[in-house]
Design a protein around this motif. Structure first.
Motif, PDB file in Angstrom:
ATOM      1  N   LEU A  55      -6.099 -22.478   0.252  1.00 50.05           N
ATOM      2  CA  LEU A  55      -6.803 -21.704  -0.776  1.00 50.05           C
ATOM      3  C   LEU A  55      -8.188 -21.279  -0.284  1.00 50.05           C
ATOM      4  O   LEU A  55      -8.599 -20.127  -0.466  1.00 50.05           O
ATOM      5  CB  LEU A  55      -6.914 -22.513  -2.065  1.00 50.05           C
ATOM      6  N   LYS A  56      -8.903 -22.170   0.383  1.00 49.43           N
ATOM      7  CA  LYS A  56     -10.223 -21.830   0.936  1.00 49.43           C
ATOM      8  C   LYS A  56     -10.095 -20.734   1.993  1.00 49.43           C
ATOM      9  O   LYS A  56     -10.922 -19.827   2.059  1.00 49.43           O
ATOM     10  CB  LYS A  56     -10.888 -23.071   1.532  1.00 49.43           C
ATOM     11  N   GLN A  57      -9.057 -20.836   2.809  1.00 44.35           N
ATOM     12  CA  GLN A  57      -8.810 -19.824   3.840  1.00 44.35           C
ATOM     13  C   GLN A  57      -8.562 -18.457   3.183  1.00 44.35           C
ATOM     14  O   GLN A  57      -9.072 -17.432   3.648  1.00 44.35           O
ATOM     15  CB  GLN A  57      -7.606 -20.244   4.685  1.00 44.35           C
ATOM     16  N   ALA A  58      -7.804 -18.451   2.106  1.00 44.80           N
ATOM     17  CA  ALA A  58      -7.503 -17.196   1.410  1.00 44.80           C
ATOM     18  C   ALA A  58      -8.757 -16.631   0.747  1.00 44.80           C
ATOM     19  O   ALA A  58      -9.022 -15.419   0.835  1.00 44.80           O
ATOM     20  CB  ALA A  58      -6.410 -17.416   0.375  1.00 44.80           C
ATOM     21  N   ILE A  59      -9.532 -17.480   0.113  1.00 44.41           N
ATOM     22  CA  ILE A  59     -10.754 -17.019  -0.553  1.00 44.41           C
ATOM     23  C   ILE A  59     -11.755 -16.476   0.469  1.00 44.41           C
ATOM     24  O   ILE A  59     -12.475 -15.509   0.202  1.00 44.41           O
ATOM     25  CB  ILE A  59     -11.367 -18.153  -1.412  1.00 44.41           C
ATOM     26  N   ALA A  60     -11.765 -17.057   1.650  1.00 43.92           N
ATOM     27  CA  ALA A  60     -12.669 -16.588   2.705  1.00 43.92           C
ATOM     28  C   ALA A  60     -12.370 -15.147   3.099  1.00 43.92           C
ATOM     29  O   ALA A  60     -13.251 -14.443   3.608  1.00 43.92           O
ATOM     30  CB  ALA A  60     -12.565 -17.503   3.922  1.00 43.92           C
ATOM     31  N   LYS A  61     -11.167 -14.672   2.861  1.00 43.45           N
ATOM     32  CA  LYS A  61     -10.786 -13.308   3.217  1.00 43.45           C
ATOM     33  C   LYS A  61     -11.194 -12.290   2.150  1.00 43.45           C
ATOM     34  O   LYS A  61     -11.024 -11.088   2.344  1.00 43.45           O
ATOM     35  CB  LYS A  61      -9.271 -13.228   3.469  1.00 43.45           C
ATOM     36  N   LEU A  62     -11.705 -12.762   1.016  1.00 44.75           N
ATOM     37  CA  LEU A  62     -12.132 -11.857  -0.052  1.00 44.75           C
ATOM     38  C   LEU A  62     -13.538 -11.316   0.227  1.00 44.75           C
ATOM     39  O   LEU A  62     -14.305 -11.913   0.988  1.00 44.75           O
ATOM     40  CB  LEU A  62     -12.137 -12.592  -1.401  1.00 44.75           C
ATOM     41  N   LYS A  63     -13.869 -10.193  -0.439  1.00 42.17           N
ATOM     42  CA  LYS A  63     -15.216  -9.628  -0.358  1.00 42.17           C
ATOM     43  C   LYS A  63     -16.176 -10.560  -1.109  1.00 42.17           C
ATOM     44  O   LYS A  63     -15.749 -11.308  -1.994  1.00 42.17           O
ATOM     45  CB  LYS A  63     -15.241  -8.236  -0.987  1.00 42.17           C
ATOM     46  N   LEU A  85     -11.496  -8.978 -11.953  1.00 41.83           N
ATOM     47  CA  LEU A  85     -10.869 -10.299 -11.814  1.00 41.83           C
ATOM     48  C   LEU A  85      -9.361 -10.157 -11.640  1.00 41.83           C
ATOM     49  O   LEU A  85      -8.768 -10.800 -10.770  1.00 41.83           O
ATOM     50  CB  LEU A  85     -11.194 -11.174 -13.037  1.00 41.83           C
ATOM     51  N   SER A  86      -8.745  -9.308 -12.437  1.00 42.77           N
ATOM     52  CA  SER A  86      -7.301  -9.087 -12.345  1.00 42.77           C
ATOM     53  C   SER A  86      -6.911  -8.575 -10.954  1.00 42.77           C
ATOM     54  O   SER A  86      -5.963  -9.080 -10.335  1.00 42.77           O
ATOM     55  CB  SER A  86      -6.866  -8.089 -13.413  1.00 42.77           C
ATOM     56  N   ARG A  87      -7.649  -7.602 -10.453  1.00 40.67           N
ATOM     57  CA  ARG A  87      -7.369  -7.058  -9.127  1.00 40.67           C
ATOM     58  C   ARG A  87      -7.597  -8.122  -8.035  1.00 40.67           C
ATOM     59  O   ARG A  87      -6.837  -8.203  -7.066  1.00 40.67           O
ATOM     60  CB  ARG A  87      -8.253  -5.848  -8.853  1.00 40.67           C
ATOM     61  N   THR A  88      -8.650  -8.914  -8.208  1.00 38.64           N
ATOM     62  CA  THR A  88      -8.965  -9.949  -7.220  1.00 38.64           C
ATOM     63  C   THR A  88      -7.880 -11.025  -7.203  1.00 38.64           C
ATOM     64  O   THR A  88      -7.493 -11.511  -6.127  1.00 38.64           O
ATOM     65  CB  THR A  88     -10.343 -10.583  -7.521  1.00 38.64           C
ATOM     66  N   LEU A  89      -7.371 -11.391  -8.369  1.00 40.16           N
ATOM     67  CA  LEU A  89      -6.292 -12.396  -8.422  1.00 40.16           C
ATOM     68  C   LEU A  89      -5.027 -11.881  -7.754  1.00 40.16           C
ATOM     69  O   LEU A  89      -4.347 -12.627  -7.047  1.00 40.16           O
ATOM     70  CB  LEU A  89      -6.015 -12.807  -9.871  1.00 40.16           C
ATOM     71  N   LEU A  90      -4.718 -10.586  -7.957  1.00 40.43           N
ATOM     72  CA  LEU A  90      -3.554  -9.998  -7.284  1.00 40.43           C
ATOM     73  C   LEU A  90      -3.756  -9.976  -5.772  1.00 40.43           C
ATOM     74  O   LEU A  90      -2.838 -10.272  -5.006  1.00 40.43           O
ATOM     75  CB  LEU A  90      -3.287  -8.583  -7.806  1.00 40.43           C
ATOM     76  N   LYS A  91      -4.963  -9.629  -5.356  1.00 42.07           N
ATOM     77  CA  LYS A  91      -5.285  -9.611  -3.927  1.00 42.07           C
ATOM     78  C   LYS A  91      -5.163 -11.014  -3.336  1.00 42.07           C
ATOM     79  O   LYS A  91      -4.591 -11.202  -2.259  1.00 42.07           O
ATOM     80  CB  LYS A  91      -6.700  -9.066  -3.731  1.00 42.07           C
ATOM     81  N   LEU A  92      -5.662 -11.996  -4.054  1.00 36.73           N
ATOM     82  CA  LEU A  92      -5.587 -13.392  -3.612  1.00 36.73           C
ATOM     83  C   LEU A  92      -4.136 -13.847  -3.493  1.00 36.73           C
ATOM     84  O   LEU A  92      -3.754 -14.523  -2.534  1.00 36.73           O
ATOM     85  CB  LEU A  92      -6.365 -14.298  -4.572  1.00 36.73           C
ATOM     86  N   LYS A 144       0.478 -15.215  -0.069  1.00 31.78           N
ATOM     87  CA  LYS A 144       1.851 -14.956   0.400  1.00 31.78           C
ATOM     88  C   LYS A 144       1.860 -14.784   1.906  1.00 31.78           C
ATOM     89  O   LYS A 144       2.763 -15.240   2.594  1.00 31.78           O
ATOM     90  CB  LYS A 144       2.422 -13.717  -0.275  1.00 31.78           C
ATOM     91  N   GLY A 145       0.844 -14.074   2.427  1.00 29.18           N
ATOM     92  CA  GLY A 145       0.729 -13.868   3.862  1.00 29.18           C
ATOM     93  C   GLY A 145       0.515 -15.174   4.613  1.00 29.18           C
ATOM     94  O   GLY A 145       0.859 -15.301   5.787  1.00 29.18           O
ATOM     95  N   LEU A 146      -0.025 -16.157   3.932  1.00 23.63           N
ATOM     96  CA  LEU A 146      -0.235 -17.495   4.540  1.00 23.63           C
ATOM     97  C   LEU A 146       0.947 -18.432   4.262  1.00 23.63           C
ATOM     98  O   LEU A 146       0.848 -19.632   4.472  1.00 23.63           O
ATOM     99  CB  LEU A 146      -1.533 -18.107   3.998  1.00 23.63           C
ATOM    100  N   ASN A 147       2.039 -17.836   3.757  1.00 25.85           N
ATOM    101  CA  ASN A 147       3.248 -18.605   3.408  1.00 25.85           C
ATOM    102  C   ASN A 147       2.970 -19.674   2.350  1.00 25.85           C
ATOM    103  O   ASN A 147       3.484 -20.787   2.407  1.00 25.85           O
ATOM    104  CB  ASN A 147       3.885 -19.245   4.637  1.00 25.85           C
TER     105      ASN A 147
END
Length: 168
Positions: A107-115, A149-156, A161-164
């Motif tokens: 989860l931290k790895q995924a959040i790190a990829k956000l703006k 928030l909705s768009r960010t949750l979809l992006k997350l 998914k990309g991180l399996n």
């Protein structure tokens, strides 16, 4: 002499004659004086209740030995099952802890990829902040918080998914 007096007198004699031996036997089996005393006491209480109900034992010492040994074995079996269950729970807790740590890392790895703004919104949202508080902290319009928030949750979700990793 009443029947109850006779039963009580007979029980007291059997108790006095057999208690020390029953206690020694129980203590040798369970290796704990307090537990041994409790077990022997339970057996004698049960024996007394049976006597009051008219139960006749022709060889009280043999009956008591068998009852004490059986109670001790029951105690040891319960203790063993409890110890196995505790060990299993500890292993399960360790496994769960490792799984939680793994999930946190992903989860931290995924959040790190956000703006930066997306990170801020997700973190504030996960901490339970209201839309108004998120808007003030992120310096944005309250009306925009929900959509962002909705768009960010979809992006997350897509990043995960990309991180399996599948979200629940």
């Amino acid at each position: 002499m009443y029947k109850n007096d006779w039963i009580l007198e007979k029980f007291e004699n059997i108790y006095q004659e057999n208690y020390p031996e029953m206690f020694r036997i129980a203590k040798k089996i369970v290796s704990d004086g307090d537990v041994a005393g409790d077990i022997v006491q339970e057996v004698f209480v049960y024996y007394f209740e049976k006597m009051q109900d008219g139960f006749v034992v022709f060889h009280p010492r043999s009956w008591l030995v068998r009852a004490v040994v059986n109670k001790c074995m029951d105690h040891l079996n319960r203790r063993k099952k409890y110890a196995e269950l505790s060990a299993a729970n500890e292993l399960t807790a360790e496994d769960e802890n490792m799984e939680i740590q793994k999930q946190d890392a992903i989860l931290k790895q995924a959040i790190a990829k956000l703006k930066p703004l997306e990170k801020k919104i997700i973190v504030l949202y996960s901490e339970g902040y209201s839309y108004k508080e998120i808007a003030q902290t992120a310096e944005m319009n309250v009306a925009s918080v929900g959509k962002t928030l909705s768009r960010t949750l979809l992006k997350l979700k897509e990043i995960l998914k990309g991180l399996n990793y599948e979200m629940y």
